[in-house]
Design a protein around this motif. Structure first.
Motif, PDB file in Angstrom:
ATOM      1  N   SER A 181      44.019  42.604  34.843  1.00  0.00           N
ATOM      2  CA  SER A 181      43.336  41.262  35.384  1.00  0.00           C
ATOM      3  C   SER A 181      44.243  40.611  36.214  1.00  0.00           C
ATOM      4  O   SER A 181      45.943  40.751  36.494  1.00  0.00           O
ATOM      5  CB  SER A 181      42.696  40.548  34.484  1.00  0.00           C
ATOM      6  N   GLY A 182      43.921  39.834  37.235  1.00  0.00           N
ATOM      7  CA  GLY A 182      44.566  38.783  37.870  1.00  0.00           C
ATOM      8  C   GLY A 182      45.428  37.953  37.318  1.00  0.00           C
ATOM      9  O   GLY A 182      46.822  37.612  37.555  1.00  0.00           O
ATOM     10  N   ALA A 183      45.019  37.179  36.226  1.00  0.00           N
ATOM     11  CA  ALA A 183      45.528  36.408  35.391  1.00  0.00           C
ATOM     12  C   ALA A 183      46.947  37.238  34.745  1.00  0.00           C
ATOM     13  O   ALA A 183      47.994  36.727  34.939  1.00  0.00           O
ATOM     14  CB  ALA A 183      45.088  35.934  34.371  1.00  0.00           C
TER      15      ALA A 183
ATOM     16  N   ASN B 188      49.572  37.866  37.240  1.00  0.00           N
ATOM     17  CA  ASN B 188      50.451  36.531  37.846  1.00  0.00           C
ATOM     18  C   ASN B 188      51.137  36.357  36.506  1.00  0.00           C
ATOM     19  O   ASN B 188      52.644  35.984  36.838  1.00  0.00           O
ATOM     20  CB  ASN B 188      49.400  35.515  37.996  1.00  0.00           C
TER      21      ASN B 188
ATOM     22  N   PHE C 165      44.653  28.545  43.019  1.00  0.00           N
ATOM     23  CA  PHE C 165      43.815  29.203  41.663  1.00  0.00           C
ATOM     24  C   PHE C 165      44.616  30.283  41.265  1.00  0.00           C
ATOM     25  O   PHE C 165      44.801  31.258  41.982  1.00  0.00           O
ATOM     26  CB  PHE C 165      42.380  29.506  41.930  1.00  0.00           C
ATOM     27  N   HIS C 166      45.144  30.386  40.068  1.00  0.00           N
ATOM     28  CA  HIS C 166      45.867  31.543  39.492  1.00  0.00           C
ATOM     29  C   HIS C 166      45.661  32.321  38.343  1.00  0.00           C
ATOM     30  O   HIS C 166      46.396  33.243  37.858  1.00  0.00           O
ATOM     31  CB  HIS C 166      47.342  31.255  39.555  1.00  0.00           C
ATOM     32  N   GLY C 167      44.319  31.718  37.623  1.00  0.00           N
ATOM     33  CA  GLY C 167      43.932  32.268  36.413  1.00  0.00           C
ATOM     34  C   GLY C 167      43.589  31.605  35.334  1.00  0.00           C
ATOM     35  O   GLY C 167      43.598  30.216  35.385  1.00  0.00           O
TER      36      GLY C 167
ATOM     37  N   GLU D 199      48.797  31.723  47.557  1.00  0.00           N
ATOM     38  CA  GLU D 199      47.842  32.461  47.801  1.00  0.00           C
ATOM     39  C   GLU D 199      48.028  32.195  49.613  1.00  0.00           C
ATOM     40  O   GLU D 199      47.582  31.037  49.716  1.00  0.00           O
ATOM     41  CB  GLU D 199      46.248  32.145  47.383  1.00  0.00           C
TER      42      GLU D 199
ATOM     43  N   GLU E  36      39.269  30.281  45.550  1.00  0.00           N
ATOM     44  CA  GLU E  36      38.665  29.435  44.621  1.00  0.00           C
ATOM     45  C   GLU E  36      38.820  28.066  45.173  1.00  0.00           C
ATOM     46  O   GLU E  36      37.709  27.031  44.971  1.00  0.00           O
ATOM     47  CB  GLU E  36      38.910  29.572  43.346  1.00  0.00           C
TER      48      GLU E  36
ATOM     49  N   ASP F 276      50.125  35.719  45.512  1.00  0.00           N
ATOM     50  CA  ASP F 276      49.058  35.849  44.647  1.00  0.00           C
ATOM     51  C   ASP F 276      47.932  36.447  45.450  1.00  0.00           C
ATOM     52  O   ASP F 276      47.161  35.716  46.311  1.00  0.00           O
ATOM     53  CB  ASP F 276      48.453  34.559  44.102  1.00  0.00           C
TER      54      ASP F 276
ATOM     55  N   VAL G  53      45.371  38.367  44.398  1.00  0.00           N
ATOM     56  CA  VAL G  53      44.466  38.893  43.496  1.00  0.00           C
ATOM     57  C   VAL G  53      43.168  38.823  44.236  1.00  0.00           C
ATOM     58  O   VAL G  53      42.431  39.971  44.218  1.00  0.00           O
ATOM     59  CB  VAL G  53      44.434  37.766  42.349  1.00  0.00           C
ATOM     60  N   GLN G  54      42.703  37.785  45.077  1.00  0.00           N
ATOM     61  CA  GLN G  54      41.450  37.886  45.600  1.00  0.00           C
ATOM     62  C   GLN G  54      41.769  38.336  47.427  1.00  0.00           C
ATOM     63  O   GLN G  54      40.690  39.109  47.928  1.00  0.00           O
ATOM     64  CB  GLN G  54      40.961  36.510  45.706  1.00  0.00           C
TER      65      GLN G  54
ATOM     66  N   LYS H 218      41.376  41.989  41.105  1.00  0.00           N
ATOM     67  CA  LYS H 218      39.897  42.022  41.567  1.00  0.00           C
ATOM     68  C   LYS H 218      39.363  43.550  42.446  1.00  0.00           C
ATOM     69  O   LYS H 218      39.096  44.143  41.740  1.00  0.00           O
ATOM     70  CB  LYS H 218      39.750  40.695  42.545  1.00  0.00           C
TER      71      LYS H 218
HETATM   72  C1  LIG Z   1      40.344  35.633  40.426  1.00  0.00           C
HETATM   73  C2  LIG Z   1      41.652  35.010  40.859  1.00  0.00           C
HETATM   74  C3  LIG Z   1      42.689  35.112  39.730  1.00  0.00           C
HETATM   75  C4  LIG Z   1      42.353  35.393  38.445  1.00  0.00           C
HETATM   76  O1  LIG Z   1      41.740  36.830  38.165  1.00  0.00           O
HETATM   77  P1  LIG Z   1      41.468  37.171  36.712  1.00  0.00           P
HETATM   78  O2  LIG Z   1      41.075  38.757  36.710  1.00  0.00           O
HETATM   79  O3  LIG Z   1      39.978  36.539  36.590  1.00  0.00           O
HETATM   80  O4  LIG Z   1      42.168  36.973  35.727  1.00  0.00           O
HETATM   81  C5  LIG Z   1      44.034  34.753  39.979  1.00  0.00           C
HETATM   82  N1  LIG Z   1      44.236  34.368  41.348  1.00  0.00           N
HETATM   83  C6  LIG Z   1      43.397  34.394  42.348  1.00  0.00           C
HETATM   84  C7  LIG Z   1      43.733  33.875  43.550  1.00  0.00           C
HETATM   85  C8  LIG Z   1      42.132  34.796  42.166  1.00  0.00           C
HETATM   86  O5  LIG Z   1      41.171  34.662  43.107  1.00  0.00           O
END
Ligand SMILES: *Cc1c(COP(=O)(O)O)cnc(C)c1O
Length: 387
Positions: free
Chosen positions: A101-103, A106, A135-137, A188, A193, A221, A223-224, A250
């Motif tokens: 996962s993203g969290a 990180n 937003f990081h998780g 980011e 978010e 980060d 993730v998104q 993601k």
């Molecule tokens: C969604 C998101 C996360 C968390 O990812 P999860 O898979 O829900 O743990 C972390 N950082 C960013 C920038 C995100 O958009």
């Protein structure tokens, strides 16, 4: 009992769901239990990179499921090794840690930065700086990293050692550095978010110079923003940044859970045996899925992402009921005169699924959404913004 009722009774109430149950789909179109079709501009929050039930992705997953679904990290499996190689060759990074996962991606990034800085600068150098509105998780550590106070309430104490500064203000960061030993800075490039805000180029350049001069690990980060979302494989590539650590998740595996933390030459050997781990990390089915995704994110696709992005910006900028448009690539925030929630509800009624981010309507369509489908969806949103 209906699915809605059973959900209400048995599933933890952490999500405010829309009254729609999706049962099938193809590409950028999904279908609910009543047979109603929707154009999907959310992609499961930037996850289904090539849409629903994408055939190449399905083949890759089926193929691996028929061989072996899981082995643990005590043994080698080809998909995760090949994926790591692919990610490094495409980014210039040197090593990859896989999670789910993203969290978690990180968490790994933070551990690497802390260990590097502890070894290099001593045990007092542990503070990780992130930006306000980030937003990081949702884990206690990534919540501490998340620069939005409303997420923190009632979960105290969070992991200590995090500080937040304003985005696009390099002086604030420099001032903090006078009193605090900084073990890493995490950003980011486009705050998702937080309202789809792209950081300023000049700020990113100044930040890049500052971290280099002070030997502070720069964590991006992604993730998104990652995996083609912004019109480059990773968003930092739009800004000629040289991150030490990149986290992503993601869209990486197109709909299966997978996180990855990429480390550059300086960071590649910070984690040794026993320093970190994950039972499912690098799972062969998820890795096979990710290979099918990453191998198709080529220059041609990325240029199409940019072209579709330009079309969306042109369609909404100056249109009735629209205040502003922000974002990068197919990560778009639209500030409407009407409350975003109302616009999203009206769109859903008319068969288009959108998201929100703060006070904006947020669009995260599949990277390969057909232009005709996108055009149709844009008209629906424009209509919903005025009626
Ligand atoms: C969604 C998101 C996360 C968390 O990812 P999860 O898979 O829900 O743990 C972390 N950082 C960013 C920038 C995100 O958009």
């Amino acid at each position: 009992m209906s699915i809605t009722d059973i959900d209400q009774k048995y599933v933890a109430g952490t999500y405010k769901r829309f009254p729609v149950e999706i049962i099938s789909g193809k590409g950028s179109v999904v279908k609910d239990t009543n047979g109603k079709e929707y154009i999907d501009l959310g992609s499961g929050i930037a996850v289904t990179s090539f849409g629903i039930a994408d055939e190449q992705w399905q083949e890759a997953v089926k193929d691996q499921i028929e061989k072996v679904q899981h082995t643990s990290n005590l043994y080698y499996t080809e998909p995760c090794v090949k994926l790591a190689q692919m990610l490094c060759e495409r980014t210039g990074m040197k090593k990859v840690f896989f999670s789910n996962s993203g969290a978690e991606a990180n968490e790994c990034a933070i551990k690497v930065a802390r260990k590097y800085s502890a070894e290099k600068k001593g045990p007092d150098c542990f503070t990780i700086v992130t930006l306000r509105n980030s937003f990081h998780g949702r884990t206690l550590t990534t919540l501490a990293a998340t620069g939005q106070d409303h997420f923190h309430e009632l979960f105290q104490p969070l992991t200590p050692g995090f500080e937040h500064v304003d985005a696009n203000d390099i002086e604030q960061l420099k001032k903090l550095a006078e009193t605090t030993q900084i073990a890493g800075i995490m950003i980011e490039c486009v705050q998702g978010e937080g309202g789809v805000n792209t950081l300023e180029k000049e700020y990113l350049e100044a930040l890049s110079q500052f971290v280099k001069e002070n030997d502070i690990p720069l964590i991006i980060d992604e993730v998104q923003t990652g995996n083609g979302r912004t019109g480059e494989l990773y968003a930092y590539m739009n800004f000629a940044l040289e991150p030490d650590i990149v986290s992503t998740a993601k869209g990486l595996a197109g709909g299966l859970p997978m996180g990855a933390t990429l480390m550059n030459e300086k960071m590649q050997d910070i984690l040794g045996a026993g320093d970190h781990g994950s039972t499912f990390g690098g799972n062969p089915v998820c890795a096979a899925a990710a290979i099918s995704i990453i191998s198709r994110i080529d220059r041609e696709l990325l240029d199409q992402v940019k072209a579709k992005s330009a079309f969306i910006f042109q369609s909404f900028e100056g249109a009735p009921g629209i205040e502003s448009v922000s974002g990068l690539g197919l990560m778009i925030g639209i500030k409407t005169e009407k409350p975003a929630g109302e616009v999203v509800a009206a769109c859903m009624e008319k068969g288009v699924l959108c998201l929100t981010a703060k006070d904006k309507v947020r669009l995260l369509p599949a990277l390969n959404i057909p232009m005709v489908v996108l055009e149709k969806a844009v008209e629906v949103i424009k209509e919903a913004a005025v009626s």
